[in-house]
Design a protein around this motif. Structure first.
Motif, PDB file in Angstrom:
ATOM      1  N   GLY A  99       0.845  -1.186   0.000  1.00  0.00           N
ATOM      2  CA  GLY A  99       0.000   0.000   0.000  1.00  0.00           C
ATOM      3  C   GLY A  99       0.880   1.236   0.000  1.00  0.00           C
ATOM      4  O   GLY A  99       1.245   1.762   1.060  1.00  0.00           O
ATOM      5  N   SER A 100       1.236   1.704  -1.197  1.00  0.00           N
ATOM      6  CA  SER A 100       2.249   2.750  -1.341  1.00  0.00           C
ATOM      7  C   SER A 100       1.738   4.125  -0.925  1.00  0.00           C
ATOM      8  O   SER A 100       0.640   4.537  -1.300  1.00  0.00           O
TER       9      SER A 100
ATOM     10  N   TYR B  41       9.777  -0.197  -7.124  1.00  0.00           N
ATOM     11  CA  TYR B  41       8.944   0.262  -6.021  1.00  0.00           C
ATOM     12  C   TYR B  41       8.826   1.791  -6.013  1.00  0.00           C
ATOM     13  O   TYR B  41       9.750   2.500  -6.394  1.00  0.00           O
ATOM     14  N   THR B  42       7.692   2.261  -5.513  1.00  0.00           N
ATOM     15  CA  THR B  42       7.585   3.652  -5.108  1.00  0.00           C
ATOM     16  C   THR B  42       7.654   3.768  -3.588  1.00  0.00           C
ATOM     17  O   THR B  42       7.827   4.872  -3.057  1.00  0.00           O
TER      18      THR B  42
ATOM     19  N   PRO C  48      -2.041   2.493  -4.684  1.00  0.00           N
ATOM     20  CA  PRO C  48      -1.920   3.764  -3.956  1.00  0.00           C
ATOM     21  C   PRO C  48      -2.720   3.728  -2.664  1.00  0.00           C
ATOM     22  O   PRO C  48      -3.892   3.343  -2.655  1.00  0.00           O
ATOM     23  N   ALA C  49      -2.067   4.097  -1.565  1.00  0.00           N
ATOM     24  CA  ALA C  49      -2.739   4.063  -0.263  1.00  0.00           C
ATOM     25  C   ALA C  49      -2.653   5.398   0.464  1.00  0.00           C
ATOM     26  O   ALA C  49      -3.485   5.701   1.306  1.00  0.00           O
ATOM     27  N   GLY C  50      -1.619   6.184   0.161  1.00  0.00           N
ATOM     28  CA  GLY C  50      -1.436   7.407   0.918  1.00  0.00           C
ATOM     29  C   GLY C  50      -1.114   7.115   2.369  1.00  0.00           C
ATOM     30  O   GLY C  50      -0.923   5.962   2.779  1.00  0.00           O
TER      31      GLY C  50
ATOM     32  N   ALA D  80      -1.017   9.507  -4.592  1.00  0.00           N
ATOM     33  CA  ALA D  80      -0.965   9.290  -3.146  1.00  0.00           C
ATOM     34  C   ALA D  80       0.165  10.112  -2.523  1.00  0.00           C
ATOM     35  O   ALA D  80       1.182  10.391  -3.152  1.00  0.00           O
ATOM     36  N   HIS D  81      -0.030  10.485  -1.259  1.00  0.00           N
ATOM     37  CA  HIS D  81       1.005  11.230  -0.547  1.00  0.00           C
ATOM     38  C   HIS D  81       0.886  10.921   0.945  1.00  0.00           C
ATOM     39  O   HIS D  81      -0.113  10.356   1.403  1.00  0.00           O
ATOM     40  N   SER D  82       1.898  11.320   1.685  1.00  0.00           N
ATOM     41  CA  SER D  82       1.920  11.092   3.126  1.00  0.00           C
ATOM     42  C   SER D  82       1.665  12.400   3.866  1.00  0.00           C
ATOM     43  O   SER D  82       2.358  13.393   3.651  1.00  0.00           O
TER      44      SER D  82
END
Length: 236
Positions: free
Chosen positions: A107-108, A142-143, A200-202, A114-116
């Motif tokens: 879950g990137s 990988y991202t 994408p997970a964020g 996606a962002h953190s």
């Protein structure tokens, strides 16, 4: 394939109250709260709500995984931290990709849009550096190779020797810490030519509690592992 969710906690009472009820029963066959010895009521609340709770005996997230591993019944294991950083709504996407035949799905926090919301400059740069290094050394795409939020085949743990102390001990002795298995799983899945993917997970903001990250010691230990793995480990 059956699914086990491992929710790792340590003094996350606000997070578990908000996140665990959002994990729908039809998504899993087994859910275990793996607790590091909480003193804020996390253990008591989870048990009162009917969740299975395993309280680890040895300190450190690696030992949490290794101790609970014999209790895991699912063919697929999904790991998350119910502190707010892992959005439960991503669980179906992770499992859907696993059912397509992947061995590991991450879950990137950085795939596509996606962002953190939890990164600061140091953690953001560190995650970028670690992921770029793994891709360069081990021919990956990988991202995000570091994150806890992932699903994988249960058998991957023994196939990649992630259950063996020798996979971690030198790094831990050199840098005086206990590390987790996610970064090493990412590396060895590439080396063993497993089918890996991302969704994408964020990373939403955490809900209460205190971040447990040991930035410099963990970072140094993981970076050492990435380079050591170039020569150290070969798939069986």
């Amino acid at each position: 394939m059956s699914v086990t969710i491992l929710a790792l906690t340590l003094n996350e009472i606000d997070g578990v109250r908000a996140i665990l009820p959002r994990i729908k029963r039809q998504w899993y066959d087994q859910l275990i709260v793996v607790d590091g010895g909480s003193s804020d009521g996390t253990i008591e609340w989870c048990r009162a709500e009917g969740y299975d709770v395993y309280v680890q005996r040895r300190h450190g997230i690696r030992f949490a995984y290794l101790e609970v591993f014999p209790l895991v019944s699912g063919d697929i294991v999904l790991t998350l931290s119910p502190d707010g950083n892992c959005d439960p709504d991503v669980i179906p996407a992770l499992l859907e990709k696993m059912h397509q035949g992947y061995d590991l799905v991450i879950g990137s926090r950085y795939l596509d849009d996606a962002h953190s919301d939890d990164d600061d400059f140091i953690t953001g740069f560190g995650n970028w550096l670690f992921t770029r290094t793994v891709n360069l050394l081990h021919k990956g795409n990988y991202t995000d190779c570091m994150v806890i939020y992932r699903a994988f085949r249960r058998s991957l743990i023994t196939e990649l020797d992630l259950d063996k102390d020798e996979s971690y001990e030198l790094s831990e002795r050199l840098f005086g810490t206990v590390i987790s298995w996610e970064p090493l799983m990412s590396v060895r899945a590439l080396k063993a030519q497993k089918r890996v993917g991302e969704v994408p997970a964020g990373e939403p903001p955490r809900i209460g509690g205190v971040r447990k990250l040991q930035i410099f010691r963990w970072g140094a230990a993981y970076y050492f592992q990435f380079w050591r793995e170039v020569w150290f480990w070969r798939p069986g």
